[in-house]
Design a protein around this motif. Structure first.
Motif, mmCIF file in Angstrom:
data_model
loop_
_atom_site.group_PDB
_atom_site.id
_atom_site.type_symbol
_atom_site.label_atom_id
_atom_site.label_comp_id
_atom_site.label_asym_id
_atom_site.label_seq_id
_atom_site.Cartn_x
_atom_site.Cartn_y
_atom_site.Cartn_z
ATOM 1 N N ALA A 98 0.835 -1.207 0.000
ATOM 2 C CA ALA A 98 0.000 0.000 0.000
ATOM 3 C C ALA A 98 0.873 1.261 0.000
ATOM 4 O O ALA A 98 0.530 2.265 -0.638
ATOM 5 N N MET A 99 2.010 1.218 0.690
ATOM 6 C CA MET A 99 2.944 2.344 0.670
ATOM 7 C C MET A 99 3.525 2.538 -0.731
ATOM 8 O O MET A 99 3.619 3.664 -1.232
ATOM 9 N N ILE A 100 3.920 1.442 -1.348
ATOM 10 C CA ILE A 100 4.475 1.503 -2.705
ATOM 11 C C ILE A 100 3.436 2.062 -3.668
ATOM 12 O O ILE A 100 3.745 2.898 -4.530
ATOM 13 N N ASP A 101 2.179 1.627 -3.514
ATOM 14 C CA ASP A 101 1.099 2.121 -4.375
ATOM 15 C C ASP A 101 0.865 3.622 -4.165
ATOM 16 O O ASP A 101 0.625 4.360 -5.134
ATOM 17 N N ALA A 102 0.923 4.067 -2.898
ATOM 18 C CA ALA A 102 0.734 5.496 -2.606
ATOM 19 C C ALA A 102 1.841 6.323 -3.251
ATOM 20 O O ALA A 102 1.587 7.398 -3.814
ATOM 21 N N ALA A 103 3.082 5.831 -3.163
ATOM 22 C CA ALA A 103 4.200 6.544 -3.804
ATOM 23 C C ALA A 103 4.010 6.591 -5.317
ATOM 24 O O ALA A 103 4.323 7.598 -5.968
ATOM 25 N N ALA A 104 3.472 5.514 -5.882
ATOM 26 C CA ALA A 104 3.222 5.478 -7.329
ATOM 27 C C ALA A 104 2.143 6.487 -7.717
ATOM 28 O O ALA A 104 2.228 7.132 -8.776
ATOM 29 N N ARG A 105 1.130 6.657 -6.874
ATOM 30 C CA ARG A 105 0.086 7.642 -7.161
ATOM 31 C C ARG A 105 0.644 9.063 -7.082
ATOM 32 O O ARG A 105 0.247 9.947 -7.852
ATOM 33 N N MET A 106 1.569 9.293 -6.143
ATOM 34 C CA MET A 106 2.226 10.595 -6.083
ATOM 35 C C MET A 106 3.009 10.850 -7.375
ATOM 36 O O MET A 106 2.980 11.950 -7.926
ATOM 37 N N ASP A 107 3.722 9.831 -7.831
ATOM 38 C CA ASP A 107 4.501 9.945 -9.062
ATOM 39 C C ASP A 107 3.597 10.274 -10.246
ATOM 40 O O ASP A 107 3.906 11.159 -11.062
ATOM 41 N N ALA A 108 2.458 9.579 -10.331
ATOM 42 C CA ALA A 108 1.530 9.818 -11.438
ATOM 43 C C ALA A 108 0.935 11.220 -11.362
ATOM 44 O O ALA A 108 0.769 11.898 -12.393
ATOM 45 N N ALA A 109 0.614 11.655 -10.154
ATOM 46 C CA ALA A 109 0.047 12.994 -9.993
ATOM 47 C C ALA A 109 1.051 14.069 -10.380
ATOM 48 O O ALA A 109 0.678 15.117 -10.911
ATOM 49 N N TYR A 110 2.328 13.806 -10.137
ATOM 50 C CA TYR A 110 3.372 14.778 -10.470
ATOM 51 C C TYR A 110 3.663 14.789 -11.968
ATOM 52 O O TYR A 110 3.714 15.856 -12.595
ATOM 53 N N HIS A 111 3.852 13.616 -12.553
ATOM 54 C CA HIS A 111 4.319 13.535 -13.928
ATOM 55 C C HIS A 111 3.189 13.547 -14.958
ATOM 56 O O HIS A 111 3.406 13.984 -16.103
ATOM 57 N N GLU A 112 2.009 13.064 -14.578
ATOM 58 C CA GLU A 112 0.963 12.855 -15.587
ATOM 59 C C GLU A 112 -0.223 13.808 -15.433
ATOM 60 O O GLU A 112 -0.570 14.528 -16.371
ATOM 61 N N THR A 113 -0.848 13.800 -14.263
ATOM 62 C CA THR A 113 -2.101 14.547 -14.122
ATOM 63 C C THR A 113 -1.927 15.934 -13.521
ATOM 64 O O THR A 113 -2.811 16.780 -13.650
ATOM 65 N N HIS A 114 -0.813 16.175 -12.823
ATOM 66 C CA HIS A 114 -0.576 17.444 -12.126
ATOM 67 C C HIS A 114 -1.760 17.785 -11.205
ATOM 68 O O HIS A 114 -2.185 18.935 -11.103
ATOM 69 N N ASP A 115 -2.261 16.744 -10.548
ATOM 70 C CA ASP A 115 -3.440 16.857 -9.686
ATOM 71 C C ASP A 115 -2.985 17.055 -8.239
ATOM 72 O O ASP A 115 -2.485 16.128 -7.604
ATOM 73 N N LEU A 116 -3.152 18.291 -7.732
ATOM 74 C CA LEU A 116 -2.698 18.604 -6.382
ATOM 75 C C LEU A 116 -3.367 17.734 -5.333
ATOM 76 O O LEU A 116 -2.721 17.213 -4.424
ATOM 77 N N ARG A 117 -4.675 17.604 -5.443
ATOM 78 C CA ARG A 117 -5.399 16.844 -4.428
ATOM 79 C C ARG A 117 -4.978 15.379 -4.440
ATOM 80 O O ARG A 117 -4.778 14.781 -3.390
ATOM 81 N N ALA A 118 -4.844 14.810 -5.626
ATOM 82 C CA ALA A 118 -4.418 13.409 -5.711
ATOM 83 C C ALA A 118 -3.023 13.236 -5.120
ATOM 84 O O ALA A 118 -2.746 12.243 -4.435
#
Length: 247
Positions: A140-160
């Motif tokens: 779950a920690m690894i998945d959360a870090a991956a969601r941060m990565d996606a929000a930074y590089h792909e969606t630029h979604d602050l809330r996500a």
């Protein structure tokens, strides 16, 4: 709000939940006004006036005032009334107080204060979690870090980004197996969630370094490497603290 981490329903958790409705509205408005100084220290709160102002019953007002008093924002004394308390009486780790201060004038001060707390706390938490965390929570920690990565590089979604960040740190603190440390996850979460909605300078910045340290910290905990985990936890908070110290 995304929240996949294991949660319990203890009273410690419930201190961050007020709900909705008339009580919640009175509670939130008065709490923010006390934090902002709109209701000055030493001033007396009269239930009748609050009842008239919000158009609610005395029972709703009394419940709201009791909740604020439990956080140290108010004190009720016989023959004196309900008086606004100074900051040194406040429960500064209560998620509601954290949220209100985050919306107030000293938001940068609070950010530095909490980051300095995290600087020590999360190094210890990382060491403990590397030895105690359940395998499913590592993932779950690894998945959360991956969601941060996606929000930074792909969606630029602050809330996500900040939702995933809060999720990551909740799992980290709960992964220590220490309920005292785990209680602070709501405090840290309140700060991170507030940043997602805050447009003031510095509060909503996303950085590649943050993504990197979260990913490396999750990997170190997955490997059971206490030293590497502590080092990544320290670097993560130090980088953020440096950002706020420069403002």
């Amino acid at each position: 709000m995304v929240d996949l981490a294991p949660r319990d329903t203890s009273s410690a958790r419930n201190r961050s939940r007020i709900g909705s409705g008339l009580y919640a509205h009175v509670f939130e408005v008065l709490g923010q006004e006390i934090i902002n100084g709109d209701l000055p220290v030493g001033s007396i709160i009269f239930a009748e006036q609050i009842s008239e102002r919000f158009g609610v019953s005395r029972s709703v007002v009394r419940e709201s005032l009791r909740s604020l008093a439990s956080m140290g924002l108010l004190e009720s004394r016989p023959q004196v009334g309900t008086r606004v308390q100074p900051r040194d009486h406040w429960d500064l780790l209560n998620p509601h107080v954290v949220h209100w201060r985050g919306q107030g004038h000293d938001y940068m001060v609070q950010m530095r204060e909490l980051l300095e707390l995290r600087l020590g706390l999360e190094q210890v938490a990382a060491r403990l979690a590397s030895q105690r965390i359940a395998p499913e929570n590592v993932q779950a920690m690894i998945d959360a870090a991956a969601r941060m990565d996606a929000a930074y590089h792909e969606t630029h979604d602050l809330r996500a980004f900040f939702d995933a960040d809060a999720q990551f740190h909740r799992i980290l603190l709960e992964g220590t197996g220490n309920p005292v440390i785990a209680q602070l996850s709501d405090t840290i979460g309140a700060t991170l969630h507030a940043r997602a909605m805050d447009t003031r300078p510095g509060m909503h910045d996303l950085t590649l370094a943050s993504v990197h340290h979260h990913r490396k910290l999750a990997e170190a905990i997955a490997a059971g490497d206490a030293e590497a985990a502590a080092a990544e936890a320290r670097a993560l908070v130090e980088d953020t603290l440096a950002e706020f110290s420069d403002r």
